[in-house]
Scaffold this active site. Structure first.
Site, mmCIF file in Angstrom:
data_model
loop_
_atom_site.group_PDB
_atom_site.id
_atom_site.type_symbol
_atom_site.label_atom_id
_atom_site.label_comp_id
_atom_site.label_asym_id
_atom_site.label_seq_id
_atom_site.Cartn_x
_atom_site.Cartn_y
_atom_site.Cartn_z
ATOM 1 N N LEU A 99 -4.880 -2.363 -0.562
ATOM 2 C CA LEU A 99 -4.062 -1.290 -0.014
ATOM 3 C C LEU A 99 -5.009 -0.229 0.523
ATOM 4 C CD1 LEU A 99 -1.414 -0.783 -2.866
ATOM 5 C CD2 LEU A 99 -1.092 -1.994 -0.707
ATOM 6 N N ASP A 100 -4.564 0.498 1.543
ATOM 7 C CA ASP A 100 -5.365 1.620 2.040
ATOM 8 C C ASP A 100 -5.564 2.626 0.910
ATOM 9 O OD1 ASP A 100 -5.200 0.487 4.545
ATOM 10 O OD2 ASP A 100 -3.854 1.997 5.377
ATOM 11 N N ARG A 101 -6.650 3.339 0.977
ATOM 12 C CA ARG A 101 -6.881 4.420 0.026
ATOM 13 C C ARG A 101 -5.716 5.404 0.120
ATOM 14 N NH1 ARG A 101 -12.353 7.997 -0.435
ATOM 15 N NH2 ARG A 101 -11.616 9.258 -2.152
ATOM 16 N N ARG B 232 -0.306 2.820 9.697
ATOM 17 C CA ARG B 232 -0.684 4.174 10.089
ATOM 18 C C ARG B 232 -1.029 4.239 11.573
ATOM 19 N NH1 ARG B 232 -5.301 5.011 6.019
ATOM 20 N NH2 ARG B 232 -5.416 7.094 6.922
ATOM 21 N N THR C 182 -2.710 4.897 -0.684
ATOM 22 C CA THR C 182 -1.424 4.214 -0.567
ATOM 23 C C THR C 182 -1.070 3.712 -1.956
ATOM 24 O OG1 THR C 182 -1.788 3.550 1.722
ATOM 25 C CG2 THR C 182 -0.210 2.252 0.471
#
Length: 193
Positions: free
Chosen positions: A15-17, A126, A19
């Site tokens: 997962l993105d930081r 995003r 998130t």
């Protein structure tokens, strides 16, 4: 913490930081390989919740725009044509609720989206939301530096995963509720419906 519970646990995806939400972890290398294959062949359904600036024109939509590393800012991703290195990326969304904020004298609109990640590019949701001029609230990389409402981080949550259990072949669907910090952001807004 996962390693303490399952010493051989292997994280299947990322997962993105900043998130929140579901993360799939395999207990052994056989399960890991089978689960990764499901991700690569796009048999895992990944659904996110995202609060975005403004209200999309349609109640649902699909964004197909190739994504690659931004040549001007190497830490960021961007929509770039395939002949400039962009890799195919597709994101589908549905508007769950529209909101307004009355925190300032100006009326700002927001929309809570359910987003299906059809491909898995870095920062894809995003980048795609910013590309259609509806950046994710709290995203200071692809969205506004000065946010219109207080948000402790980007409002992006891995809400649902559906995959095939690697040993039994059973289809499994799991959901994670919206965490308290993001729910508190929604609670500041006035629903339009």
């Amino acid at each position: 913490r996962v390693q303490a519970i399952f010493p051989t646990a292997l994280v299947v995806h990322r997962l993105d930081r900043d998130t929140s939400g579901l993360l799939l972890v395999a207990k052994n290398s056989t399960a890991f390989a089978k689960l990764q294959r499901q991700f690569k062949t796009r048999r895992v359904e990944k659904t996110y919740l995202a609060l975005v600036e403004g209200a999309p024109d349609a109640a649902s939509g699909r964004i197909e725009a190739p994504v690659a590393r931004d040549p001007a800012h190497r830490q960021r991703m961007a929509v770039l044509s395939e002949n400039r290195g962009g890799r195919k990326a597709a994101t589908a969304f549905r508007v769950l609720e529209s909101y307004i904020s009355t925190m300032s004298q100006q009326r700002h609109e927001f929309a809570l989206l359910e987003v299906d990640l059809l491909t898995g590019r870095t920062h894809q949701i995003r980048v795609h939301m910013a590309f259609i001029k509806h950046p994710v609230v709290g995203d200071r990389i692809y969205g506004r530096r000065k946010q219109r409402i207080p948000c402790p981080r980007q409002f992006l949550h891995a809400h649902r995963l559906a995959f095939t259990q690697p040993t039994t072949g059973q289809r499994i669907e799991v959901e994670a509720p919206l965490p308290a910090d993001l729910q508190a952001v929604l609670d500041q807004l006035t629903p339009l419906s």
